[in-house]
Design a protein around this motif. Structure first.
Motif, PDB file in Angstrom:
ATOM      1  N   UNK A   1       7.015  16.711  61.023  1.00  0.00           N
ATOM      2  CA  UNK A   1       7.233  16.696  59.573  1.00  0.00           C
ATOM      3  C   UNK A   1       8.196  17.794  59.145  1.00  0.00           C
ATOM      4  N   UNK A   2       8.068  18.967  59.743  1.00  0.00           N
ATOM      5  CA  UNK A   2       8.955  20.073  59.417  1.00  0.00           C
ATOM      6  C   UNK A   2      10.390  19.774  59.849  1.00  0.00           C
ATOM      7  N   UNK A   3      10.545  19.166  61.010  1.00  0.00           N
ATOM      8  CA  UNK A   3      11.879  18.856  61.529  1.00  0.00           C
ATOM      9  C   UNK A   3      12.569  17.795  60.682  1.00  0.00           C
ATOM     10  N   UNK A   4      11.827  16.760  60.265  1.00  0.00           N
ATOM     11  CA  UNK A   4      12.461  15.629  59.578  1.00  0.00           C
ATOM     12  C   UNK A   4      12.439  15.731  58.054  1.00  0.00           C
ATOM     13  N   UNK A   5      11.899  16.800  57.508  1.00  0.00           N
ATOM     14  CA  UNK A   5      11.709  16.874  56.058  1.00  0.00           C
ATOM     15  C   UNK A   5      12.995  16.745  55.245  1.00  0.00           C
ATOM     16  N   UNK A   6      14.124  17.080  55.807  1.00  0.00           N
ATOM     17  CA  UNK A   6      15.382  16.985  55.057  1.00  0.00           C
ATOM     18  C   UNK A   6      16.267  15.839  55.543  1.00  0.00           C
ATOM     19  N   UNK A   7      15.747  14.994  56.393  1.00  0.00           N
ATOM     20  CA  UNK A   7      16.513  13.850  56.888  1.00  0.00           C
ATOM     21  C   UNK A   7      16.344  12.694  55.914  1.00  0.00           C
ATOM     22  N   UNK A   8      17.389  12.312  55.239  1.00  0.00           N
ATOM     23  CA  UNK A   8      17.322  11.242  54.247  1.00  0.00           C
ATOM     24  C   UNK A   8      16.977   9.878  54.836  1.00  0.00           C
ATOM     25  N   UNK A   9      17.339   9.642  56.073  1.00  0.00           N
ATOM     26  CA  UNK A   9      17.168   8.315  56.649  1.00  0.00           C
ATOM     27  C   UNK A   9      15.803   8.094  57.292  1.00  0.00           C
ATOM     28  N   UNK A  10      14.960   9.104  57.392  1.00  0.00           N
ATOM     29  CA  UNK A  10      13.632   8.928  57.974  1.00  0.00           C
ATOM     30  C   UNK A  10      12.690   8.446  56.875  1.00  0.00           C
ATOM     31  N   UNK A  11      12.165   7.245  57.038  1.00  0.00           N
ATOM     32  CA  UNK A  11      11.306   6.693  55.991  1.00  0.00           C
ATOM     33  C   UNK A  11       9.829   6.686  56.373  1.00  0.00           C
ATOM     34  N   UNK A  12       9.511   6.923  57.647  1.00  0.00           N
ATOM     35  CA  UNK A  12       8.119   6.848  58.055  1.00  0.00           C
ATOM     36  C   UNK A  12       7.904   7.606  59.359  1.00  0.00           C
ATOM     37  N   UNK A  13       6.773   8.279  59.439  1.00  0.00           N
ATOM     38  CA  UNK A  13       6.338   8.890  60.697  1.00  0.00           C
ATOM     39  C   UNK A  13       4.848   8.614  60.813  1.00  0.00           C
ATOM     40  N   UNK A  14       4.386   8.242  62.014  1.00  0.00           N
ATOM     41  CA  UNK A  14       2.971   7.893  62.157  1.00  0.00           C
ATOM     42  C   UNK A  14       2.037   9.017  61.700  1.00  0.00           C
ATOM     43  N   UNK A  15       0.917   8.636  61.129  1.00  0.00           N
ATOM     44  CA  UNK A  15      -0.074   9.631  60.734  1.00  0.00           C
ATOM     45  C   UNK A  15      -1.030   9.893  61.900  1.00  0.00           C
ATOM     46  N   UNK A  16      -1.959  10.801  61.692  1.00  0.00           N
ATOM     47  CA  UNK A  16      -2.877  11.194  62.771  1.00  0.00           C
ATOM     48  C   UNK A  16      -3.692   9.996  63.270  1.00  0.00           C
TER      49      UNK A  16
END
Length: 56
Positions: free
Chosen positions: A20-35
């Motif tokens: 989440x910290x790495x991708x927080x400023x990436x405009x094109x990332x729309x989803x990352x799996x939750x726990x």
């Protein structure tokens, strides 16, 4: 320098926070799996800690 470690379920929260910290400023990332979804994937029959690793 990269450090390789065998998967350890106790590090799941850290993995999620890191991504989440790495991708927080990436405009094109729309989803990352939750726990819950990652835990489900990691508990599938073919998943073993011996074949899945972290690279930090």
């Amino acid at each position: 320098m990269a450090i390789f470690k065998t998967y350890d379920g106790s590090q799941l929260d850290d993995q999620i926070e890191l991504v989440k910290d790495v991708i927080k400023e990436w405009d094109w990332v729309i989803w990352y799996p939750n726990k819950e979804s990652l835990s489900k994937s990691y508990s599938q029959k073919g998943f073993t800690a011996n074949t899945h690793h972290y690279c930090i």
